[in-house]
Design an enzyme around this catalytic site. Structure first.
Site, short mmCIF file in Angstrom:
data_model
loop_
_atom_site.label_atom_id
_atom_site.label_comp_id
_atom_site.label_asym_id
_atom_site.label_seq_id
_atom_site.Cartn_x
_atom_site.Cartn_y
_atom_site.Cartn_z
N TYR A 130 7.88 -19.47 -9.14
CA TYR A 130 7.46 -18.57 -7.75
C TYR A 130 7.22 -19.88 -6.91
CZ TYR A 130 7.50 -13.73 -9.79
OH TYR A 130 7.90 -12.77 -10.23
N GLU A 173 3.33 -4.30 -2.10
CA GLU A 173 5.01 -4.51 -1.63
C GLU A 173 5.48 -3.08 -1.03
OE1 GLU A 173 6.97 -7.18 -1.42
OE2 GLU A 173 5.63 -8.70 -2.22
C1 FER Z 1 3.88 -13.78 -7.17
C2 FER Z 1 4.06 -12.72 -8.05
C3 FER Z 1 4.68 -11.59 -7.63
C4 FER Z 1 4.32 -13.70 -6.02
C5 FER Z 1 5.04 -12.79 -5.70
C6 FER Z 1 5.30 -11.55 -6.30
C7 FER Z 1 4.91 -15.48 -4.61
C8 FER Z 1 5.96 -10.43 -5.90
C9 FER Z 1 6.70 -9.74 -6.60
C10 FER Z 1 7.56 -8.68 -6.27
O1 FER Z 1 7.38 -8.25 -5.18
O2 FER Z 1 8.36 -8.21 -7.10
O3 FER Z 1 3.12 -14.95 -7.81
O4 FER Z 1 4.02 -15.01 -5.20
#
Ligand code: FER
Length: 164
Positions: free
Chosen positions: A19, A64
């Site tokens: 990520y 989200e």
């Molecule tokens: C992370 C873990 C999960 C991250 C973003 C997400 C950028 C998002 C996941 C999703 O929306 O599916 O470390 O960092």
């Protein structure tokens, strides 16, 4: 918090998922997901809660549009992070729906989260190793401005791809 804001991290979870996150300002992140269940997904201007827990330890938490909830504890001095991700059942079953530039598909995320099942949630709790860390300044729109591609994180680590 001053040093943490503007941080750009690439990290690999112990399950192998890679990520990338840019701490854009005190309540906003941009990110790209390079591999794993939702590899290829990328997002700009996600609103988050950021707190300094203690010296050198920062927690970034948010929900989200998909209904996925995330809380990450960054320990930059140790190149370590711990993340917990609570995926709705539907994201685990249909990850491909979320693999896109989310900003252009907010209505699709909101429709999918009511159309498909939420429970039981799929919980992922993992430590990660930070493999790249750089302060890019706050509100730098160049950092996360294109889709992820194969080899992109290597290009950032080598300096071939740079945003300052
Ligand atoms: C992370 C873990 C999960 C991250 C973003 C997400 C950028 C998002 C996941 C999703 O929306 O599916 O470390 O960092």
């Amino acid at each position: 918090m001053e040093n943490f804001l503007g941080s750009h991290f690439i990290y690999t979870y112990e399950n192998g998922w890679e990520y990338e996150m840019y701490i854009k300002n005190e309540d906003t992140i941009d990110y790209r997901i390079h591999s794993g269940m939702v590899g290829g997904r990328w997002v700009r201007d996600q609103k988050v809660d950021i707190v300094k827990l203690t010296e050198g330890v920062f927690k970034v938490s948010w929900t989200e549009p998909t209904g996925t909830d995330v809380s990450l504890a960054f320990m930059p001095a140790e190149n370590r992070m711990h993340g917990i991700i609570f995926f709705p059942k539907w994201v685990h079953e249909h990850p491909e729906i979320t693999v896109r530039y989310q900003n252009d598909f907010i209505p699709l995320m909101e429709e999918s989260r009511v159309k498909y099942e939420t429970y039981p949630k799929h919980v992922v709790t993992e430590f990660a190793t930070i493999t790249f860390a750089k302060n890019e300044g706050v509100n730098n729109e160049k950092v996360i401005s294109q889709a992820p591609y194969e080899g992109m994180t290597a290009d950032m680590r080598s300096g071939k791809l740079s945003f300052t």
